[in-house]
Design an enzyme around this catalytic site. Structure first.
Site, PDB file in Angstrom:
ATOM      1  N   LYS A 130       1.955  -9.214  64.602  1.00 32.73           N
ATOM      2  CA  LYS A 130       2.606 -10.507  64.408  1.00 32.73           C
ATOM      3  C   LYS A 130       3.456 -10.533  63.135  1.00 32.73           C
ATOM      4  CE  LYS A 130       1.350 -13.260  67.668  1.00 32.73           C
ATOM      5  NZ  LYS A 130       0.486 -14.298  67.474  1.00 32.73           N
ATOM      6  N   CYS A 176     -25.713 -34.911  56.553  1.00 35.64           N
ATOM      7  CA  CYS A 176     -24.811 -34.950  57.710  1.00 35.64           C
ATOM      8  C   CYS A 176     -24.164 -36.333  57.803  1.00 35.64           C
ATOM      9  CB  CYS A 176     -25.595 -34.639  58.978  1.00 35.64           C
ATOM     10  SG  CYS A 176     -24.653 -34.908  60.479  1.00 35.64           S
ATOM     11  N   CYS A 188     -25.582 -38.085  61.296  1.00 32.50           N
ATOM     12  CA  CYS A 188     -26.962 -38.520  61.531  1.00 32.50           C
ATOM     13  C   CYS A 188     -27.748 -38.711  60.232  1.00 32.50           C
ATOM     14  CB  CYS A 188     -27.695 -37.535  62.442  1.00 32.50           C
ATOM     15  SG  CYS A 188     -28.096 -35.976  61.639  1.00 32.50           S
ATOM     16  N   CYS A 206     -29.329 -35.214  65.961  1.00 35.11           N
ATOM     17  CA  CYS A 206     -27.954 -35.450  65.514  1.00 35.11           C
ATOM     18  C   CYS A 206     -27.043 -35.676  66.726  1.00 35.11           C
ATOM     19  CB  CYS A 206     -27.444 -34.267  64.699  1.00 35.11           C
ATOM     20  SG  CYS A 206     -25.732 -34.497  64.189  1.00 35.11           S
ATOM     21  N   CYS A 242     -26.085 -29.142  59.365  1.00 38.32           N
ATOM     22  CA  CYS A 242     -26.933 -30.319  59.544  1.00 38.32           C
ATOM     23  C   CYS A 242     -28.264 -29.840  60.120  1.00 38.32           C
ATOM     24  CB  CYS A 242     -26.254 -31.272  60.512  1.00 38.32           C
ATOM     25  SG  CYS A 242     -27.373 -32.461  61.262  1.00 38.32           S
ATOM     26  N   TYR A 247       8.155  -6.683  81.561  1.00 41.65           N
ATOM     27  CA  TYR A 247       7.526  -5.777  80.603  1.00 41.65           C
ATOM     28  C   TYR A 247       6.291  -5.017  81.098  1.00 41.65           C
ATOM     29  CZ  TYR A 247       4.862 -10.052  79.480  1.00 41.65           C
ATOM     30  OH  TYR A 247       4.134 -11.185  79.539  1.00 41.65           O
ATOM     31  N   LYS A 294       7.859  -8.951  70.934  1.00 42.68           N
ATOM     32  CA  LYS A 294       7.009  -9.906  71.637  1.00 42.68           C
ATOM     33  C   LYS A 294       7.817 -11.192  71.784  1.00 42.68           C
ATOM     34  CE  LYS A 294       2.341 -11.730  71.785  1.00 42.68           C
ATOM     35  NZ  LYS A 294       2.542 -13.166  71.839  1.00 42.68           N
ATOM     36  N   ASP A 351       8.847 -14.888  72.577  1.00 41.00           N
ATOM     37  CA  ASP A 351       8.123 -16.156  72.510  1.00 41.00           C
ATOM     38  C   ASP A 351       8.574 -17.069  73.642  1.00 41.00           C
ATOM     39  OD1 ASP A 351       6.357 -17.953  71.591  1.00 41.00           O
ATOM     40  OD2 ASP A 351       7.481 -18.518  69.794  1.00 41.00           O
ATOM     41  N   GLU A 360       7.755  -2.818  71.627  1.00 41.47           N
ATOM     42  CA  GLU A 360       8.744  -3.754  72.186  1.00 41.47           C
ATOM     43  C   GLU A 360       8.588  -5.118  71.526  1.00 41.47           C
ATOM     44  OE1 GLU A 360       7.158  -4.633  76.223  1.00 41.47           O
ATOM     45  OE2 GLU A 360       7.112  -2.457  76.503  1.00 41.47           O
TER      46      GLU A 360
HETATM   47  S1  IVH Z   1       2.184  -7.178  77.424  1.00 38.67           S
HETATM   48  C1  IVH Z   1      -2.019  -6.558  78.538  1.00 38.67           C
HETATM   49  N1  IVH Z   1       4.558  -7.276  76.364  1.00 38.67           N
HETATM   50  O1  IVH Z   1       2.279 -12.113  74.946  1.00 38.67           O
HETATM   51  C2  IVH Z   1      -0.620  -6.735  78.136  1.00 38.67           C
HETATM   52  N2  IVH Z   1       3.297  -9.286  76.463  1.00 38.67           N
HETATM   53  O2  IVH Z   1      -0.577 -12.311  74.020  1.00 38.67           O
HETATM   54  C3  IVH Z   1      -0.207  -8.139  78.199  1.00 38.67           C
HETATM   55  N3  IVH Z   1       4.429 -11.262  75.590  1.00 38.67           N
HETATM   56  O3  IVH Z   1       0.786 -13.443  77.804  1.00 38.67           O
HETATM   57  C4  IVH Z   1       1.150  -8.466  77.972  1.00 38.67           C
HETATM   58  N4  IVH Z   1       6.306 -10.245  75.041  1.00 38.67           N
HETATM   59  O4  IVH Z   1       3.274 -13.868  77.458  1.00 38.67           O
HETATM   60  C5  IVH Z   1       3.453  -7.976  76.683  1.00 38.67           C
HETATM   61  N5  IVH Z   1       6.682  -7.228  75.469  1.00 38.67           N
HETATM   62  C6  IVH Z   1       5.603  -7.918  75.793  1.00 38.67           C
HETATM   63  C7  IVH Z   1       5.476  -9.308  75.559  1.00 38.67           C
HETATM   64  C8  IVH Z   1       4.290  -9.959  75.917  1.00 38.67           C
HETATM   65  C9  IVH Z   1       5.659 -11.401  75.070  1.00 38.67           C
HETATM   66  C10 IVH Z   1       3.426 -12.351  75.718  1.00 38.67           C
HETATM   67  C11 IVH Z   1       2.920 -12.560  77.115  1.00 38.67           C
HETATM   68  C12 IVH Z   1       1.423 -12.471  77.044  1.00 38.67           C
HETATM   69  C13 IVH Z   1       1.165 -12.654  75.590  1.00 38.67           C
HETATM   70  C14 IVH Z   1      -0.089 -11.906  75.224  1.00 38.67           C
END
Ligand code: IVH
Length: 693
Positions: free
Chosen positions: A317, A411, A414, A441, A435, A229, A121, A123, A119
């Site tokens: 990512k 350093c 110090c 220090c 250091c 989600y 992610k 933002d 799915e």
């Molecule tokens: S699952 C253990 N699904 O990403 C699973 N997170 O780095 C935790 N986020 O705090 C979350 N889209 O804010 C999940 N489809 C998605 C997501 C998602 C965005 C964000 C969420 C979480 C962060 C984790």
């Protein structure tokens, strides 16, 4: 009667405070990134109110004290999640994804790949919604994962969040992401500009700033949306797979992301990732990657989590955003362990909606390898929340007057020699120059103190980096024990803290209350707070659990210096290797550490860890797994034992309570029998612990 001079002095202090509070309000409300703790913020506000009470002309209409505020501090009340909200580990390459899938299969002992859900992610910022008997009762931000902020009323204003749901279990936490649509964001910024207000840097900041408003009318007027989600705590299971969880959310009236796909191979996962990446610019919402989750909840449950990350999910990512700027200077920061880290001071530049003016240069080899010179045009990149980095120098643009940088051999704080240690394992010089000043220090001492009071360590409200620096410079706090003797020394002092600029009676009283509250800190936090090299949060937890008391831990570490057998006690703890053991033993071999600890232990008594599952039959027991297991992998067995409050060891000794032996068990089983340690088969073990999982 206060004379003119007093008023002028008060006015100057008020102005400074008001500016500072406004800056923190902006960081907190608009950027969702507070720079200071709630306690420190409260102290600033209290001082401001005190000044305004004394000099009423200061309470102007634009004073931060006039802002509508719910809680006394003008912030939100806290709310503890029923189940922690975890973070996600990152994958950057296709290979990372492949490795993740392999890890999952290895842990579960699967031959065939299980299904994954991919799915986008989103933002935005995550929210946790608690429904009881179908009614939304609490809505909270993520916070530190355990405790967030209660923003129920704000969340109730979102059209995408149903106030009531039918057919849900008696109690259910529904998690998802609050975000702002790109078009709505552009329109909001246009309105902001028309009203002569500062526009938001990006949709994420706009969403955070709109949601966490004490004035709920503002939230109501902002177009916020929500994608559900995941489920948190549930009183009854709602489905068997992530896919079906999302279907149920959808039936209850939640929006779930339409780009969600079930994948049965790594190729499918990567293809879906590329597909989403190609649509990224045209999607109505900002995303920063793709999340892969093991579909079967049963598998998710078995996989569990390592510290803050679930083993069953990962975020793939998108490549980092890049920008070009000029490197103005290189400065050296000295860290807690003496590491000299070069930091690039840059001509400020916007990368992915955030202004960047510093980047890490890692170490001197990195500067040499990339041939980075002061005055160079450089390409920098920023990925998510990691510190910006310099990718490369644009050699064509190099000016004649660019200067090579010679890394200091002493350093800068110090003046002690700074050396690169010889790593006996790799036979190479360490990349990091350190250091050698140790306790002399001031930079190291100060960083150690900052670490001691930091959020994951003793977490003392009102005592942050700024206060530590001030107290250190005024010679009031030089080592951890001093923090706890400060109150008594202050009482007898002629220059009392209450009279210092920036402090007041109330804030100092609050500070001492916060300090005294930590005289009984949990043992794992205390061990972490000591700042022993290689002992991070999870190793600290392991040690706390295995030794049970600080005395036992310290005694063992001291004796291990001389005694090989005692040293083996550390190594037998599953998860503690040579490097960590060495670091612990070295720490306790230093006289000044022992002396500083003795002073500290007069002030504070760390408390043993709370056992998580007190009803399990293996709480506190030391377990050894040996031979091959048939129903689960060794990793799963270990994780299971740990989650039930047991300790896992790699070797059998008098201290072992149970040896679980599968076919092919050899010397460990023999030793257990010789020592009279209880032994059992895998099926017996499963029978015993099954009901507690
Ligand atoms: S699952 C253990 N699904 O990403 C699973 N997170 O780095 C935790 N986020 O705090 C979350 N889209 O804010 C999940 N489809 C998605 C997501 C998602 C965005 C964000 C969420 C979480 C962060 C984790």
């Amino acid at each position: 009667m206060a004379d003119k001079k007093d008023l002028e002095k008060a006015k100057a202090e008020w102005q400074k405070l008001a500016d500072e509070i406004r800056k923190h309000d902006k960081a907190y409300y608009e950027e969702d990134a507070p720079h200071i703790s709630d306690g420190e913020y409260d102290a600033l506000r209290q001082r401001l109110l005190q000044l305004e009470a004394e000099f009423p002309t200061l309470a102007t209409a634009d004073s931060p004290s006039q802002k509508v505020s719910g809680a006394s501090s003008g912030r939100f009340p806290k709310s503890r999640h029923k189940q922690p909200m975890l973070s996600l580990d990152n994958a950057f390459t296709d290979e990372d994804v492949q490795d993740f899938v392999k890890r999952v299969m290895k842990f579960l002992g699967l031959e065939d790949m299980p299904a994954f859900i991919a799915e986008p992610k989103i933002d935005g910022l995550s929210a946790n919604l608690l429904y009881r008997n179908g009614k939304l009762v609490t809505g909270a931000t993520r916070g530190d994962g355990q405790v967030g902020e209660d923003i129920t009323e704000n969340l109730k204003t979102l059209d995408d969040i149903p106030l009531e749901i039918t057919g849900a279990p008696a109690e259910i936490e529904i998690r998802g992401e609050v975000y702002m649509d790109k078009n709505d964001f552009a329109a909001l910024n246009k309105r902001q500009l028309e009203k002569d207000k500062k526009p938001f840097a990006n949709p994420r900041n706009a969403a955070a700033g709109s949601l966490r408003q004490l004035d709920i009318e503002i939230t109501k007027s902002r177009p916020l949306r929500f994608f559900a989600y995941a489920a948190g705590a549930v009183s009854d299971d709602i489905a068997e797979t992530q896919w079906d969880v999302l279907q149920r959310f959808s039936q209850w009236g939640f929006k779930v992301n339409p780009l969600t796909k079930k994948c049965n191979s790594v190729e499918e996962m990567i293809t879906h990732y590329r597909e989403i990446e190609s649509q990224r610019a045209d999607l109505p919402f900002d995303i920063d990657g793709v999340v892969y989750k093991v579909d079967h909840l049963d598998f998710q449950h078995r996989l569990g989590a390592v510290s803050r990350f679930p083993r069953w999910a990962i975020a793939h990512k998108f490549p980092a955003e890049k920008a070009i700027t000029i490197l103005r200077d290189i400065e050296i920061q000295v860290g807690r362990t003496g590491a000299l880290t070069p930091v690039a001071r840059l001509e400020p530049v916007t990368v992915g909606g955030v202004v960047v003016s510093n980047a890490t240069l890692h170490n001197e080899d990195e500067i040499a390898r990339k041939d980075i010179r002061i005055g160079d045009a450089v390409i920098i990149q920023r990925a998510g929340d990691v510190i910006p980095q310099i990718v490369e120098v644009i050699k064509d643009k190099r000016q004649k007057n660019s200067k090579t940088y010679s890394f200091p051999k002493t350093c800068p704080v110090c003046g002690s020699a700074a050396r690169r240690e010889h790593n006996t394992k790799t036979e190479k010089l360490d990349a990091v120059r350190r250091c050698t000043g140790g306790l002399v220090c001031p930079a190291q001492a100060m960083e150690r103190l900052k670490h001691f009071v930091s959020r994951k360590a003793l977490d003392i409200d009102g005592l942050g980096a700024k206060q530590i620096e001030l107290f250190y410079e005024k010679d009031l706090v030089r080592e951890p024990a001093d923090i706890f003797t400060l109150e008594v020394r202050n009482k007898n002092s002629l220059t009392r803290l209450e009279n210092m600029e920036g402090f007041g009676k109330t804030s100092i009283a609050n500070l001492f209350t916060a300090i005294n509250a930590r005289r009984t800190a949990p043992l794992s936090r205390f061990i972490y707070a000591l700042g022993i090299r290689h002992v991070g949060e999870s190793n600290a937890r392991l040690l706390a659990r295995n030794f049970g008391s600080f005395e036992k831990f310290a005694e063992t570490a001291k004796r291990a210096h001389e005694d090989e057998e005692v040293r083996a006690e550390f190594l037998s703890i599953d998860g503690i290797g040579e490097v960590v053991a060495e670091a612990i033993i070295n720490f306790f071999a230093e006289t000044h550490n022992i002396e500083a600890l003795a002073r500290l232990m007069k002030e504070i008594s760390p408390t043993p860890e709370e056992e998580q599952k007190t009803d399990s039959p293996v709480v506190g027991k030391t377990i050894v797994f040996t031979g091959s297991l048939e129903h689960m992998t060794r990793d799963e067995a270990k994780a299971q034992a740990l989650s039930l409050g047991a300790k896992v060891s790699g070797s059998v000794s008098k201290k072992t309570d149970i040896v679980v032996a599968g076919p092919g068990a050899g010397s460990k089983l023999k030793k257990a029998e010789e020592l009279g340690v209880q032994t059992m088969s895998e099926s017996k073990w499963r029978e015993m612990v099954g009901p507690f999982l």
